[in-house]
Design an enzyme around this catalytic site. Structure first.
Site, PDB file in Angstrom:
ATOM      1  N   GLY A   7       0.828  -1.199   0.000  1.00 22.96           N
ATOM      2  CA  GLY A   7       0.000   0.000   0.000  1.00 22.96           C
ATOM      3  C   GLY A   7       0.859   1.245   0.000  1.00 22.96           C
ATOM      4  N   GLY A  24       0.759   5.628   0.845  1.00 21.96           N
ATOM      5  CA  GLY A  24       0.069   6.780   1.403  1.00 21.96           C
ATOM      6  C   GLY A  24       0.867   8.039   1.138  1.00 21.96           C
ATOM      7  N   GLY A  25       0.385   9.165   1.678  1.00 23.26           N
ATOM      8  CA  GLY A  25       1.058  10.430   1.462  1.00 23.26           C
ATOM      9  C   GLY A  25       2.403  10.504   2.165  1.00 23.26           C
ATOM     10  N   MET A  26       2.588   9.734   3.227  1.00 20.49           N
ATOM     11  CA  MET A  26       3.814   9.811   4.018  1.00 20.49           C
ATOM     12  C   MET A  26       4.766   8.658   3.770  1.00 20.49           C
ATOM     13  SD  MET A  26       2.271  10.700   7.702  1.00 20.49           S
ATOM     14  CE  MET A  26       3.855  10.206   8.353  1.00 20.49           C
ATOM     15  N   THR A  57       5.324   4.292   2.081  1.00 21.27           N
ATOM     16  CA  THR A  57       4.902   3.132   1.300  1.00 21.27           C
ATOM     17  C   THR A  57       5.186   1.893   2.147  1.00 21.27           C
ATOM     18  OG1 THR A  57       5.411   4.249  -0.763  1.00 21.27           O
ATOM     19  CG2 THR A  57       5.190   1.867  -0.850  1.00 21.27           C
ATOM     20  N   VAL A  58       4.248   0.930   2.115  1.00 22.16           N
ATOM     21  CA  VAL A  58       4.402  -0.295   2.892  1.00 22.16           C
ATOM     22  C   VAL A  58       4.629  -1.449   1.919  1.00 22.16           C
ATOM     23  CG1 VAL A  58       3.372  -1.837   4.578  1.00 22.16           C
ATOM     24  CG2 VAL A  58       2.894   0.614   4.679  1.00 22.16           C
ATOM     25  N   LYS A 101       7.581  -0.507   6.390  1.00 20.56           N
ATOM     26  CA  LYS A 101       7.052   0.828   6.128  1.00 20.56           C
ATOM     27  C   LYS A 101       8.227   1.777   5.911  1.00 20.56           C
ATOM     28  CE  LYS A 101       3.503   4.006   7.639  1.00 20.56           C
ATOM     29  NZ  LYS A 101       2.295   4.103   8.465  1.00 20.56           N
ATOM     30  N   ASP A 117      -4.614   8.844  15.420  1.00 24.82           N
ATOM     31  CA  ASP A 117      -5.073   8.549  14.050  1.00 24.82           C
ATOM     32  C   ASP A 117      -5.752   7.180  14.002  1.00 24.82           C
ATOM     33  OD1 ASP A 117      -3.549   8.518  10.727  1.00 24.82           O
ATOM     34  OD2 ASP A 117      -5.514   9.179  11.421  1.00 24.82           O
TER      35      ASP A 117
END
Length: 833
Positions: free
Chosen positions: A14, A16-18, A20-21, A36, A128
């Site tokens: 996956g 995200g903005g911060m 990658t996993v 991550k 979060d």
């Protein structure tokens, strides 16, 4: 693919903005991990990566069954990474976002609340909590991830990625949306949003941008679950309370509340929730996706054994193998049986041949044989005892008298005794206690007692005792029905139900229950006729619970629905008329008025929201009228209006202010009445004070400096002459002077002066309607100033202007843009001036 020493990256999971996993293999221990990797673009902030690692190391100290474990934290070149436990079950919500069944949702909320309680006990706030950060293991259990990452995102300005407040807008708490200090109760609010989404399939608040969603968290009411989930609403209400003090105070309290619901679910309560559970498609058994039962077992709850065989690898081969095994077993058993039968025939024939002389001596005489044969026939026919000489007992006893050692007669009498015990047991079950006692007396005589007789006698004794209790219960039920006492623990319905529970075949109790149902139905019809519809609905549900098959239930519900429709139309008409009267000024008093109509609606429906809102409008109108009377110094009328409003809403803030004005008016009247007439010297002094006040006001000295301001000089004049019209008018005019001078100051870009004038207006007139507009204008002026200073490379001046704007309008969207410009100005190496 990226390369990080010690890890073999397999594929991305996956992005995200911060970060990658990736799914990776940790080569040193040969295990799969979720790797991550922070986006290198974030390295523009030189402190970001170190904070990322520092907070991740802190999070690695969290060890809990429902927290995703962190195995390793490090940096390789421009890559900051975290190696975490890999959970193959994926996120708690599918990509299509479909709602999950109730047991699954409750279990996830319970498990994550435990994780949050554990983390909060270690002074850790997640910040979060959302479905994407709740993952599933292969066994279906859930775990919370990204602990510490949200914390690493924080900064001194409370902003992170391009000006976004820490957290995901759809799940953030009201205090998080306001940018306030957070504690563990903020995470519980986010967990409540997750619970709502698991049950409904969507988040409760939607808007075009993140800022609007944050405002909705602050201002919108708590979302309501669909009606079938109403038993879960109180728990959701406490999770989503707007103020942290009104929520569950820790995760342990949430866990206890969920466990209480699960116990009710297990005990067969909450039938709406049972019916609301999503159905699993047939011939499917997804163990990882099916939640364990509330007893902490993980057995699948859907499908059948055949379904399991179908869906299990090699299922068809497995079934065929079992069928072959059964066939083989059956054939083998048949051959064993045939062999045993042949062997017994052979052995029996041999025994007869060896003992033929003895057997001849045992052949019965003709009369004895006849008695034994007739006894067997009577035993088979069920004629066990009697006095006509043809019962089994009489015939076997006659045979035994003829031959006291005859084993056939002895065995026959024993079997008669056993049959008598069986008849006694049947009679006990059918509550024919007299027959049961007689049969047991005969059996005791034949068998000389014994365990079987004693057991049957004990069962008869218990049944007779229970029968006495049933009779007493039935008599009480009949008396309650006659007295019209239908409901409650001692009511006819409950008592008849107890009788039927003890004796399901009791026709009188069932007939009595039907009579009680008919009486309840009559009560429900009367309540409908009286317009007491909620009470009528309760009566109908009482009938449905006690007598589900009562034929009157559908008609009663239909009548109730019709009555509700008619009542709703009548209420709507009353509310519309009340609004019309309110607009016309006919608020209270004699004749038709708004207050009377609103109260009439609330008399029938105490929770009617429109009527309650209308009552609040009535209170506001009364307070407005009271203030108008106070403006005219009419204390008598103001007092009457305030008293009326106080009866309707004693805690109204506007009412409290009006009462304060009324007290001041009365005090002024008393002071004016007791104050002596001013002397010529005092009048001359008042004139001087008024002139000085006018001069100070013109110079912009409205409230400062103390003693020399227009406000203080007008008050000094009133201290001498409390009724001085010029001083009173001057004080009343000061707010407008402040507004006028504010406009001049903004036009001349004297923003510090404009800010002082806004604060002056707030002190002169705290409830002034123009204050919000003036603050917004001043904030825009400061933002313009900040933009200009950035263009001039004057970073310190730009920062000062930006902070001033934020104090006035913390949610202005221009703040984000200018913050970014200011950061770019600092990163560009320009000097600070």
């Amino acid at each position: 693919m990226i390369e990080i020493p010690g890890y073999r990256v397999l594929r991305p999971l996956g992005r995200g903005g911060m970060a990658t996993v990736y799914l990776a293999m940790q080569e040193s221990v040969d295990r799969e991990v979720a790797l991550k990797v922070m986006s290198p673009t974030l390295l523009a902030d030189p402190t970001y990566g170190e904070r990322f690692l520092r907070e991740a190391r802190i999070a690695a100290k969290l060890h809990h069954p429902h927290v995703v474990g962190i195995h390793d934290v490090g940096r390789h070149g421009d890559y900051f990474y975290i190696a975490m436990e890999y959970l193959s079950g994926g996120a708690v919500l599918d990509e299509d976002g479909r709602a999950r069944d109730v047991p699954f949702a409750l279990r996830v909320v319970r498990e994550i609340s435990k994780a949050l309680h554990y983390a909060n006990a270690k002074n850790f706030v997640h910040r979060d909590v959302k479905p994407d950060n709740i993952l599933l293991r292969e066994d279906g259990s859930s775990a919370l991830t990204d602990f510490g990452i949200a914390r690493a995102n924080d900064s001194a300005t409370r902003m992170t990625r391009t000006g976004a407040v820490v957290g995901t807008p759809h799940y953030m708490s009201p205090e998080q949306a306001r940018g306030r200090t957070l504690d563990g109760r903020s995470d519980l609010y986010s967990l409540g949003i997750v619970m709502y989404e698991l049950l409904v399939g969507r988040v409760p608040y939607h808007a075009e941008d993140s800022l609007a969603v944050g405002i909705m968290h602050i201002t919108q009411p708590i979302p309501q679950l669909p009606n079938e989930y109403k038993a879960l609403q109180p728990t959701l209400d406490r999770l989503l309370a707007k103020e942290p003090e009104q929520r569950f105070q820790d995760g342990a309290a949430v866990c206890a509340a969920i466990e209480a619901i699960e116990r009710r679910f297990e005990n067969g309560e909450l039938q709406d929730l049972v019916r609301a559970r999503p159905r699993t498609p047939p011939a499917t058994l997804a163990v990882a996706a099916v939640p364990p039962s509330f007893g902490q077992r993980a057995e699948p709850s859907f499908g059948s054994i055949d379904d399991i065989a179908v869906d299990t690898p090699r299922g068809s081969d497995y079934r065929r193998a079992q069928q072959r095994e059964r066939k083989g077993s059956g054939a083998g058993a048949r051959w064993i049986f045939v062999g045993a039968f042949v062997f017994l025939i052979a052995a029996g024939g041999y025994a007869l041949w060896r003992n033929q002389d003895k057997l001849r001596a045992l052949l019965p005489r003709t009369e004895l044989n006849d008695q034994l044969a007739r006894g067997e026939a009577a035993l088979k026919a069920g004629r066990l005892v009697g006095t006509n000489g043809d019962s089994a007992r009489e015939l076997f006893e006659a045979a035994r008298s003829a031959d006291s050692d005859n084993e056939i007669a002895r065995g026959g009498l024993r079997r008669v005794g056993e049959a008598l015990i069986a008849q006694a047991t049947e009679a006990t079950a059918s509550r024919d206690f007299a027959t049961a006692r007689a049969r047991l007396a005969d059996a005791r005589a034949l068998l000389a007692g014994g365990p079987a007789v004693e057991k049957a006698e004990a069962e008869l004794k218990r049944a007779e005792s229970q029968g006495t209790q049933i009779v007493e219960l039935f008599d009480r039920a009949e008396a309650a029905l006659a007295n019209g006492k239908l409901l409650g623990a001692d009511g006819a319905v409950a008592l008849y139900e107890k009788v039927i529970a003890a004796d399901a075949s009791s026709a009188p109790a069932q007939a009595g229950l039907r009579k009680a149902g008919a009486a309840l139905a009559a009560q429900a019809r009367e309540l409908v006729a009286q317009g007491k519809l909620d009470d009528a609905a309760a009566r109908i549900e009482d009938i449905a619970r006690a007598i589900p098959s009562d034929p009157s239930i559908p008609n009663l519900r239909a009548d109730l629905a019709t009555a509700r429709t008619a009542a709703g139309a009548a209420v709507d008409a009353q509310l519309a008329k009340a609004q019309e009267l309110l607009r016309a000024g006919r608020i209270t008093g004699t004749g038709e008025n708004a207050l009377a109509l609103y109260q009439a609606v609330l008399a029938k429906d105490t929770n009617n929201a429109k009527a309650r809102a209308g009552l609040g409008q009535v209170v506001q109108a009364l307070v407005v009228q009271a203030n108008a009377a106070l403006d005219e110094d009419n204390a008598t009328t103001a007092d009457r209006l305030i008293r009326q409003a106080e009866q309707l809403a004693p805690n109204s803030a506007d009412l409290a202010a009006a009462k304060g004005r009324l007290r001041e008016l009365r005090e002024q009247v008393e002071i004016a009445a007791s104050r002596p007439v001013a002397t010529p010297e005092q009048q001359q002094k008042v004139a001087g004070l008024l002139a000085a006040a006018e001069k100070a006001a013109a110079a912009g000295k409205l409230m400062l400096p103390p003693g020399e301001s227009a406000y203080d000089r007008y008050r000094a004049a009133l201290a001498i002459d409390g009724n001085n019209a010029q001083a009173l008018a001057g004080l009343q005019d000061l707010p407008q002077r402040a507004r006028d001078q504010f406009n001049v100051a903004v036009g001349e870009q004297k923003l510090d002066r404009a800010r002082d004038l806004v604060e002056t207006l707030a002190q002169l007139s705290p409830g002034d309607a123009s204050l919000s507009t003036l603050r917004a204008r001043l904030a825009e002026a400061w933002l313009d100033e900040a933009d200009r200073r950035v263009g001039e490379n004057r970073a310190q001046d730009a920062r000062r202007a930006l902070d001033a704007a934020r104090d006035l309008a913390p949610y202005n969207p221009r703040l984000t843009v200018l913050e970014q410009k200011l950061r770019e100005l600092g990163a560009g190496g320009s000097g600070f001036r």
